[in-house]
Design an enzyme around this catalytic site. Structure first.
Site, PDB file in Angstrom:
ATOM      1  N   ASN A 179       7.278  13.393  -7.087  1.00 11.99           N
ATOM      2  CA  ASN A 179       6.020  14.125  -7.338  1.00 11.99           C
ATOM      3  C   ASN A 179       6.176  15.609  -7.026  1.00 11.99           C
ATOM      4  OD1 ASN A 179       4.627  11.838  -8.162  1.00 11.99           O
ATOM      5  ND2 ASN A 179       3.926  11.349  -6.084  1.00 11.99           N
ATOM      6  N   ASP A 208      -0.571  17.275   4.044  1.00 14.39           N
ATOM      7  CA  ASP A 208      -0.108  16.255   4.990  1.00 14.39           C
ATOM      8  C   ASP A 208      -1.099  15.099   4.951  1.00 14.39           C
ATOM      9  OD1 ASP A 208       0.790  14.954   7.519  1.00 14.39           O
ATOM     10  OD2 ASP A 208       1.883  16.822   7.811  1.00 14.39           O
ATOM     11  N   SER A 232       7.727  13.314   5.700  1.00 17.64           N
ATOM     12  CA  SER A 232       8.416  12.035   5.950  1.00 17.64           C
ATOM     13  C   SER A 232       8.315  11.689   7.428  1.00 17.64           C
ATOM     14  CB  SER A 232       9.915  12.116   5.605  1.00 17.64           C
ATOM     15  OG  SER A 232      10.552  10.874   5.931  1.00 17.64           O
ATOM     16  N   TYR A 262      17.114  17.062 -11.107  1.00 19.97           N
ATOM     17  CA  TYR A 262      16.130  18.043 -11.623  1.00 19.97           C
ATOM     18  C   TYR A 262      16.769  19.424 -11.761  1.00 19.97           C
ATOM     19  CZ  TYR A 262      11.762  15.488 -12.065  1.00 19.97           C
ATOM     20  OH  TYR A 262      10.768  14.654 -12.513  1.00 19.97           O
ATOM     21  N   VAL A 289       1.611  12.622  -0.394  1.00 17.21           N
ATOM     22  CA  VAL A 289       2.379  13.121  -1.538  1.00 17.21           C
ATOM     23  C   VAL A 289       3.139  12.007  -2.283  1.00 17.21           C
ATOM     24  CG1 VAL A 289       2.577  15.482  -0.674  1.00 17.21           C
ATOM     25  CG2 VAL A 289       4.389  13.828  -0.135  1.00 17.21           C
ATOM     26  N   TYR A 339      15.253   5.141   5.854  1.00 22.26           N
ATOM     27  CA  TYR A 339      15.223   6.609   5.947  1.00 22.26           C
ATOM     28  C   TYR A 339      16.449   7.198   5.262  1.00 22.26           C
ATOM     29  CZ  TYR A 339      14.763  11.210   8.253  1.00 22.26           C
ATOM     30  OH  TYR A 339      14.631  12.551   8.534  1.00 22.26           O
ATOM     31  N   THR A 398      16.943  18.174  16.044  1.00 20.28           N
ATOM     32  CA  THR A 398      16.226  19.399  16.401  1.00 20.28           C
ATOM     33  C   THR A 398      15.153  19.061  17.423  1.00 20.28           C
ATOM     34  OG1 THR A 398      16.652  20.244  14.190  1.00 20.28           O
ATOM     35  CG2 THR A 398      14.887  21.324  15.410  1.00 20.28           C
ATOM     36  N   GLY A 402       2.054  13.465  11.357  1.00 19.16           N
ATOM     37  CA  GLY A 402       1.663  14.845  11.671  1.00 19.16           C
ATOM     38  C   GLY A 402       0.303  14.860  12.341  1.00 19.16           C
ATOM     39  N   GLY A 436       8.188  17.214  -9.698  1.00 22.78           N
ATOM     40  CA  GLY A 436       7.381  17.344 -10.923  1.00 22.78           C
ATOM     41  C   GLY A 436       6.469  18.553 -10.825  1.00 22.78           C
TER      42      GLY A 436
END
Ligand code: UDP
Length: 311
Positions: free
Chosen positions: A99, A32, A75, A159, A57, A145, A175, A37, A102
């Protein structure tokens, strides 16, 4: 023992997920950059099988050792956050997902994407099944977003199809629960904070727009079932119990015993008018459905908010 990376692991959902995976016997690496966060969310985790790595990230991810699962939850997720952090939101949905994919390819890990009901935009089909393609304004304030998550779904499927990666996509509907930030800005945290501090509850527009709120433990259970399933198609996880925002504000006044009033303030641009998940797929493939009722869920969220406002 499976070894698992959770990006966004110090966030609201990420931290609950880290705890759940540890309970299920995973070794967990939580990554993170702490822009939305907080280390407070993971400070209660004492397990030796848990490791925190501070990293953005959207930059290349280096991680030694084998990985069995990567859950990409990093996010900003509250409208006020992605309005304030539009470029970071686009980057983490696009570059961050690239990323993380990958890394999944390099480690031959299962890849799990946290997507969102926002991919349906301001929906013209109600309730929303996974087959619906959505109604999104790409250049509106929420576009950063919505489009980032739509791109994230597209590259995840690419992928899967091109590299044969075992991928999963959950579309998360509204949520709530403990560890939402007091200043998160979403409806339930705002109303709880306002009710507990004697402020007016700010209902946007007339409050006739609808949402369907899922308690966090139900959502995490659904995510775990999807992670361990054979499904590669997107799956909605959410509680179909739909209500207007005005009804939610009334409910929170009742739950908090607050004397605050409800005031109507202007509706933000592109605010979806209705939202309710069609959870047929989750029921059929994951044998999943929500179990925690609104009163019970609000009580434990209220307890957390009271504690937060006291400290
Ligand atoms: N909302 C509101 N007052 C608030 C915060 C949100 O009336 O203080 C409304 C918002 O306009 C939306 C709904 O509540 O219609 C849910 O908003 P939230 O930010 O929780 O998430 P969204 O579902 O829009 O992503």
């Amino acid at each position: 023992m499976p070894r698992t990376l959770v990006t966004g692991g110090a966030g609201f959902l990420g931290s609950h997920l880290c705890e759940y995976l540890l309970e299920k016997g995973h070794e967990v690496v939580c990554m993170d950059n702490l822009i939305t966060g907080s280390k407070d969310n993971i400070s209660g985790i004492k397990s030796e099988k848990f490791k925190f790595v501070k990293h953005n990230v959207s930059e290349h991810i280096n991680l030694d050792g084998e990985l069995d699962y990567i859950l990409h939850f990093a996010s900003p997720a509250s409208p006020i956050d992605y309005l304030e952090l539009p470029i970071q939101t686009l980057k983490v949905g696009a570059l961050g997902t690239h990323n993380a994919l990958g890394l999944a390819k390099a480690k031959n890990a299962v890849f799990f994407l946290a997507s969102t009901s926002e991919v349906y935009g301001d929906p013209l089909v109600h309730p929303q099944p996974e087959e619906y393609w959505g109604n999104v304004n790409p250049i509106g304030p929420r576009g950063v977003y919505d489009e980032a998550k739509r791109f994230a779904e597209a590259i995840t499927m690419a992928y899967h199809r091109t590299h044969g990666i075992n991928t999963k996509i959950v579309r998360i509907f509204n949520t709530y629960g403990p560890r939402m930030r007091v200043n998160d800005g979403r409806a339930i945290p705002n109303f709880l904070k306002q009710a507990l501090t004697g402020k007016d509850l700010t209902v946007y527009g007339e409050g006739s727009q609808t949402r369907s709120f899922c308690y966090v433990s139900d959502l995490i259970e659904g995510i775990y079932r999807l992670l361990t399933s054979e499904q590669n198609e997107p799956v909605n996880i959410g509680n179909p119990n739909e209500m207007t925002i005005k009804e939610m504000a009334d409910k929170i006044l009742q739950a908090t015993n607050s004397k605050s009033k409800i005031v109507c303030v202007p509706l933000p641009e592109d605010d979806p008018k209705v939202r309710r998940p069609d959870i047929t797929r989750a029921k059929k493939y994951l044998n999943w459905g929500p179990e925690v009722g609104l009163d019970e869920g609000l009580q434990s969220t209220l307890k957390y908010f009271k504690e937060q406002l006291q400290t």
